[in-house]
Each structure stands twice: as structure tokens, then as C-alpha cells.
Design a protein around this motif. Structure first.
Motif, PDB file in Angstrom:
ATOM      1  N   TYR A   6       0.838  -1.206   0.000  1.00 27.06           N
ATOM      2  CA  TYR A   6       0.000   0.000   0.000  1.00 27.06           C
ATOM      3  C   TYR A   6       0.871   1.253   0.000  1.00 27.06           C
ATOM      4  CZ  TYR A   6      -3.474   3.463   1.373  1.00 27.06           C
ATOM      5  OH  TYR A   6      -4.275   4.568   1.402  1.00 27.06           O
ATOM      6  N   LYS A 101      -9.171   6.783  -2.195  1.00 31.13           N
ATOM      7  CA  LYS A 101      -9.511   6.862  -0.761  1.00 31.13           C
ATOM      8  C   LYS A 101     -10.372   5.682  -0.315  1.00 31.13           C
ATOM      9  CE  LYS A 101      -9.497  11.927  -0.243  1.00 31.13           C
ATOM     10  NZ  LYS A 101      -9.640  12.400  -1.652  1.00 31.13           N
ATOM     11  N   SER A 104      -8.386   0.396   0.910  1.00 29.32           N
ATOM     12  CA  SER A 104      -7.679   0.453   2.193  1.00 29.32           C
ATOM     13  C   SER A 104      -6.328  -0.246   2.122  1.00 29.32           C
ATOM     14  CB  SER A 104      -8.522  -0.208   3.286  1.00 29.32           C
ATOM     15  OG  SER A 104      -8.567  -1.609   3.053  1.00 29.32           O
ATOM     16  N   GLU A 106      -5.422  -2.393   4.188  1.00 32.11           N
ATOM     17  CA  GLU A 106      -5.680  -3.810   4.487  1.00 32.11           C
ATOM     18  C   GLU A 106      -5.987  -4.596   3.219  1.00 32.11           C
ATOM     19  OE1 GLU A 106      -6.895  -1.188   6.195  1.00 32.11           O
ATOM     20  OE2 GLU A 106      -5.474  -1.540   7.823  1.00 32.11           O
TER      21      GLU A 106
END
Lengths: 170, 170
Positions: A6, A101, A104, A106
Motif C-alpha cells: 500500500y 480513498k 484500504s 488492508e
């Protein structure tokens, strides 16, 4: 703290997309200052067989949204490439940032070995593991189109410099 | 397997540097085919206040070697920017790739929070943690100069395409 998938992708896209918005706003101001119609920017190409400016923005947007979605293992949103003004290109970039946005950390972390398939017209899809997709395909492709947008605007005389490319260091 | 600082940087530099060598060799072949002196490439700029082609290669080289060295916490090798031909630019790129081979994953991994200071002329140094240095400064800067080299060659008519930019997928 460690680098993760990420951190290496979504914040990088978001920051450069924000920088691209600044370049386009600067281009608009430049057209006003020089008294020319900003729509001429939309016709710019670096070579006759390279894509014009709007496509550079649209493909950078596609790289960001498809990169995040493919690494997250979710459907890539499909948006028509109909932007026909600088304002609409700014909105396309904002729409891309708004989509990012919704993805995530995760969802993306742990995607190093996730199978990623990139469809191609008239050819077999490209197949990657997530890490190689990100570092050897998706990020270079994103930077290619972001830098080409910058190059087109600089070539056209828009007053930009390297720190506008990078964004101000935090 | 997980993304780490080495995987996100050194192999990325090496692959794009190899691609840059291919573009320059293609440019040399193009000059021969068209019957013009390849030294004209060295004068190309995208705008009068942008740096010419040799500086794009030299700064991409600098970004790669300084990125790897700073993340590894070792001294950045200092090389004079004296290349005056395509052949010498190819050698500069190879020298950069050879240097990258001397920096190990062990030296770079774990550098996410390493303090990285980037000296600037006439200004205070930029201060980063390693991860932000890599993702927000060093990689974008590297891609900027690599893409600008590609843009200059495409603008000059060298027959290159997107897959030459990315390199062939493995």
C-alpha cells in the motif's frame, strides 16, 4: 514500520495526481496571462504518433485506479474517456483520488504474490505477481504518463519546475 | 515474500537503466538509417530552460546511485558529468548498473526509517526518512529523467514504443 504494498503505491499515486492538478491549474493561469485559448493544450503531442495531452491524463488516471484495484483484488472502475477541457481533466484526476480513498491498506497489503492479470487488446493478458506488477509495470506506466503530461506543458511554455513535479517535500 | 526497500528500488533502477541503454542504441541505429550525425541528439531539450539530453541521463544515473547509496548508508560515488557522446552515455549507464550490483539487499533492507539527507545548492538539505525518500523523492526523480530521455528521443523521431519504455515483461 516497513515498506508495504500500500505504502509503495496508493500514496504515491495520490501525491503525483495532486501535483498534476497543480500543473494543469498553472497551465490555465498561463493561458490567461498570455491571452490564448486554453483548449489548445488539449491538442498537444510530443510526436505525431504519441497520444495527445488528455489521453496522458486519462491513462495516468487509469494506471492509478487499476493499480490500486488489481492489487486489492477488486473490480477496476470503468470510466469513459470523454474529458474535453482542462476543467474536466481536473475533475477526472479528483475522481481518481476519491476512488483511491476507498481502497484500504488492508486490502492491498499482502498482495506481493497475488496473481494480477492485465488485459490487452488483441493479445493474451499480461500475467504478474503483485509485486512485479507494481514495481515493473504499474508504477513505471503511471510515471510515464504523469511525466509526459509535465513534458507537454513545459514544452508549451508553462512555468513549472522540478519541485512542481515532485511536489513540495513534507 | 514481502515488498522491501531493496525490491522497491535497486531492481527498478537496474531494469529502467537497461531499457535506457536500449533506447540509446535504437537512437544510434536511427541516426545511421537516416544519415544524420548522432551528436545532434546531445543538443536536444524539450524547452529552452530544460536540461539537454546528456544531463537527463547523468541525473537518472545520479538518482539511481545516490538512491541506493543513501538508503544503504554508504558514501555516494561522485562521477564527473563529462559524457560527450552516445557511447559515453551508454558507458555511464553501465557504470551505474555495475555500482548497483555492489549494493546488497542486506544493506538497504530496513532503511524505511533511516535518516536520509539530500544536499542542495544554496539551500538547507532536504531531510527524509528512508521510505519517504524512496517513494516521494528518489523514485519520482529517477522516473522523471528516464521519461524525459524517452520523450526527447520520441520527439526526435526515434522509433520507440511503450513496451520499450517498460521493458519486455518477464
Amino acid at each position: 514500520m516497513s515498506m508495504d504494498m500500500y505504502a509503495a503505491t496508493v500514496p504515491v499515486f495520490d501525491r503525483m495526481l495532486a501535483n498534476m492538478q497543480t500543473w494543469i491549474r498553472t497551465a490555465r493561469d498561463h493561458a490567461i496571462a498570455k491571452g490564448f485559448d486554453e483548449s489548445v493544450y488539449l491538442t498537444l503531442r510530443l510526436a505525431p504518433d504519441m497520444l495527445p495531452l488528455p489521453r496522458q491524463v486519462q491513462i495516468a488516471s487509469d494506471a492509478a485506479k487499476s493499480g490500486a484495484a488489481r492489487l486489492a483484488g477488486i473490480e477496476v472502475p470503468s470510466w469513459p474517456d470523454t474529458e474535453a477541457s482542462l476543467e474536466e481533466l481536473l475533475q477526472r484526476i479528483q475522481k481518481t483520488r476519491d476512488f483511491l480513498k476507498t481502497v484500504s491498506a488492508e486490502q492491498i497489503n499482502g498482495s506481493e504474490t497475488r496473481a494480477v492479470s492485465v488485459p490487452r487488446r488483441d493479445k493474451e493478458p499480461l500475467q504478474f505477481q503483485g509485486q512485479d506488477f507494481a514495481r515493473f509495470f504499474n508504477l513505471p506506466n503511471f510515471y510515464f504518463h504523469a511525466t509526459t503530461l509535465y513534458a507537454l506543458l513545459r514544452h508549451a511554455g508553462v512555468p513549472l519546475g522540478k519541485m512542481d513535479f515532485l511536489g513540495q517535500p513534507k
